[in-house]
Enzyme design. Sequence first.
Site, short mmCIF file in Angstrom:
data_model
loop_
_atom_site.label_atom_id
_atom_site.label_comp_id
_atom_site.label_asym_id
_atom_site.label_seq_id
_atom_site.Cartn_x
_atom_site.Cartn_y
_atom_site.Cartn_z
N ASN A 621 2.73 2.65 56.57
CA ASN A 621 3.74 3.46 57.25
C ASN A 621 4.05 2.87 58.63
O ASN A 621 3.14 2.48 59.37
CB ASN A 621 3.24 4.90 57.43
CG ASN A 621 3.12 5.64 56.11
OD1 ASN A 621 4.11 6.11 55.57
ND2 ASN A 621 1.91 5.69 55.56
N GLU A 653 6.77 1.39 54.72
CA GLU A 653 7.32 2.72 54.49
C GLU A 653 7.92 3.26 55.79
O GLU A 653 7.25 3.29 56.83
CB GLU A 653 6.25 3.69 53.97
CG GLU A 653 5.68 3.28 52.62
CD GLU A 653 4.79 4.35 52.03
OE1 GLU A 653 4.78 5.48 52.57
OE2 GLU A 653 4.10 4.08 51.04
N GLU A 739 4.89 11.86 45.63
CA GLU A 739 3.60 12.00 46.31
C GLU A 739 3.21 13.47 46.37
O GLU A 739 4.05 14.36 46.29
CB GLU A 739 3.69 11.40 47.72
CG GLU A 739 4.71 12.05 48.62
CD GLU A 739 4.73 11.43 50.02
OE1 GLU A 739 3.79 10.66 50.32
OE2 GLU A 739 5.66 11.72 50.78
#
Length: 785
Positions: A621, A653, A739
């Site tokens: 991330n 991400e 997710e």
Amino acid sequence: MSENLPEFTGYNFTFAVGALILCTLTMLIAVRMICRAAMVKGRSHQKRLLFSACIAGNGVWATHFVAMLGCANSLATAYNVPLTILSMFVAMGLFLPTWWSECRTLNQSRSPRTALLMTITVGSMHYIGIAAMGGAEVESIPPLRIILSLTVGFVFFYAGTLLLRQQRGRRRSLAAIAWVLGICSLHFMGMPHASLAHEAMRGMPQHIASLSLAGMVGAGASTFLALASIFLLLEYQAAKRKIEDSTRARSFADAALEGLVVTTGNMILDANSAFWNLAGTKSRSTYQLKTFFPVLVTEDIIQKLIKEETPREIQMIRHDGERIPVEIYARESSWRGKARTILAIIDLRARKETEATIKELAITDMLTGIGNRSFFVASLTDLLQDKTRNYPVVVFLIDIDRFKSINETCGHAMGDKVLSHIAKRLQLLVPQDAIMARIAGDEFAVACVLSPDDVTDFASYLALELKIPLPDGHDELPVSVSVGFAVSDDDMQDGGQLLHCSGIALLAAKQSGRGNVREYDSSFDSAIQDRIRLEREIQLGLERNEFFLEYQPIMSTHDRRLVGYEALVRWQHPERGRVPPDQFIGIAEDCGLIAQLGGWVVRKACRDAAGWKNGLNVSVNVSPIQFTTSDLPDVIKSALDDAGLEPHRLSIEITESTFLIGNQAVEILKALRTLGVGIVMDDFGTGYSSLSHLRDFQFDKVKIDRSFIWDMINRPHSAAIVDAILSLGHGLGMDIVAEGIETAEQLAYLEERSCSLVQGYFIGKPSQTIAEQPRTEVLASPVAA
């Protein structure tokens, strides 16, 4: 008895007056030359003394023989040439030590020695000259008269020397008069008796004697005139040099920027043009010093200035009555040969204006034209200490939301326009007596006296009225503000303290979301202090390696095999224990540590992935802040190169808020794509303009936010959104990652709808050690591993 007195009969009046004039000129020149010699040193001093001795000696000698020429019995006298010449050289030779003695002892009380030397000089010349008439001439003078002539001469010479020492300027000429009287007295009292001299010279050829005497007088007078002419030439040259020096000094003085004044006592003797211009008058009349400087009423004050050797600032009164500030220096110096006090006057008006401008700049924000922080705190403190107000003082602290994004997307020039626009709007919105300032980059402060009932409404009014579109028609990022305010109590006297309280309220407003308004509450202090401590501890945690990574598996629904892992940062605090990411990620972003933390995460994830034997991918991330605070492509490339990891095994991400920073984000994403790194959109569906993001950039994967996954079984609306995203992904040819899978029912629902990738606690929990197989395969798997 009568033979001891001088005899004045038998003298020609014309010659007597001529001798007197010649003697007077001689002594006047001598006085002038002595004074000149005393003012110089070295060879010039010696030359002047020698020239003065020659003039004085020759003049006195010529005076003696001119007087002798007018004496009736002298016409029948034949003079001894050697003695006559000797008398002249004796006079010139003895005048040299006489003047030398006078100059060497100019400031000492040794006038009697000079007078005695003059008596010896003139007396020797006189009686040698008498002896040149014949030896009987000297013998015919009674000894008492010789003594009397020398004594009277000494008295006049002594008086003249005293006058030379005590008088100044032209009054020194009195010394020459006294010396003339001494020479004349010595001459007439030292002449032989006429009858005796006539008997001794009877039978001599008169025409030869007369011609000899006239020749000597002519020669002596000519010599004196020659010397006098040289003296006048020297005086002319000296005067010319003095005028040139004076003119040059005046030019230098007039060229000076400061006023220069020569004073004696309380009188202005002279001044340069700068002073008269400063005084506002062209008249150079005599003025009292106190006319322009009332402070300098006594000479003691000037003497104090001289001793202090430091300037003093005073008020000067110009000729028109205007008072102006000046700086005055005082020094003692010589002016025209006399000790005087020199004052230097510097006009401080320009300096005062500059200081006022600098002071104004020191309290003014140059961009907006309103006050700055120091001005605000000082003015606020004065307002708090004003006991005449009826209501409390309120400080409103206003912060522009997403101002950094405005600078990044629209440029700093647009950011400056926004700040100026906010300042102008505030001037229209706040009361006229309010204190307003820009205290930080995008923070404005307003302080005013308000009724407690109006405070909250006014804060909301400011937040509403300052919610404006960008200037010049830019509307992609509308401007909003957050407002924090604090109300003073009766004991508060410090403006800085009240501003600090409003700052805490502002921070609470910003933590609640953009465009909020919050009033200060004492309970905020502990939360703010804890946040500040946490900022410091994040930095220490990075230095002490307290952060670590856990990896959550990502499974393919096609064959229920793991295809990669998501790296999740964790923090094991030595005192707080395990700190959840939602408690430190936001703070790291706010305090500027996210770039350092994010860079560490990328490097660590790449090193770990390079050591995995299964060769699976890893996703990391990246905060939107990293797109503005670091050179992200270089950071990622460096991490890949250092770890030796293939770029296709790393995915980045990002959230939809990354696109709020504008085109810069797209350019960075393109650079990452060029490296071969995968790009994943995280939390899809929670932002705005999601479809436009999918249109503008080709993502490798899109993640459905977990909030939709948790509700899709029980809430048809969430299920509809999930179905729509899956259909969109299929249409665009993208892999969709769901997710937050926590139940077998959720997994079955997604598999039925061909969701390609899933992750969640049901698939595998985050762990520091990677799982080789998904948890579902261990429990119950319809597909062989």
